[in-house]
Scaffold this motif. Sequence first.
Motif, short mmCIF file in Angstrom:
data_model
loop_
_atom_site.label_atom_id
_atom_site.label_comp_id
_atom_site.label_asym_id
_atom_site.label_seq_id
_atom_site.Cartn_x
_atom_site.Cartn_y
_atom_site.Cartn_z
N GLN A 131 -2.37 -1.65 6.43
CA GLN A 131 -2.63 -0.21 6.38
C GLN A 131 -2.54 0.39 7.79
N GLN A 173 -6.14 -8.78 5.71
CA GLN A 173 -4.70 -8.45 5.71
C GLN A 173 -4.39 -7.05 5.19
N PRO A 174 -5.00 -6.60 4.10
CA PRO A 174 -4.69 -5.24 3.64
C PRO A 174 -5.02 -4.16 4.68
N LYS A 175 -6.11 -4.34 5.43
CA LYS A 175 -6.46 -3.36 6.47
C LYS A 175 -5.47 -3.42 7.62
#
Length: 109
Positions: free
Chosen positions: A94, A89-91
């Motif tokens: 981003q 999820q963070p990627k």
Amino acid sequence: EHLVQSFLFVPMKDKEAYLTCLLDELGVGRGRRAGSTADGAAPSAAAPASGEMRSVLVFVRTCDGARRTCFLLRNLGLSACHLSGKMDQPKRIQALNQFKGGQRQGLVA
């Protein structure tokens, strides 16, 4: 802002050529890229007032297709990133923020 949307059904063997020609026709990354191949299915692009496209969103069928298409767009000189279900999820966030913030010209999903 204007949004230009296109949806094309093309033979699998011709997708790279069609996407390349469409990007050239729309003016995406004009002056910043050179080359003649990419892979993708359904581009949609946001048009600035100048008439030249500043960004493109390409939808592909598979996660691996998204990764490959992003790689090919980069080889054409476009700053591109991709989204896929294989990313954490963070990627994903981003990549979305880079595209929305104008740091990337292309997003492949």
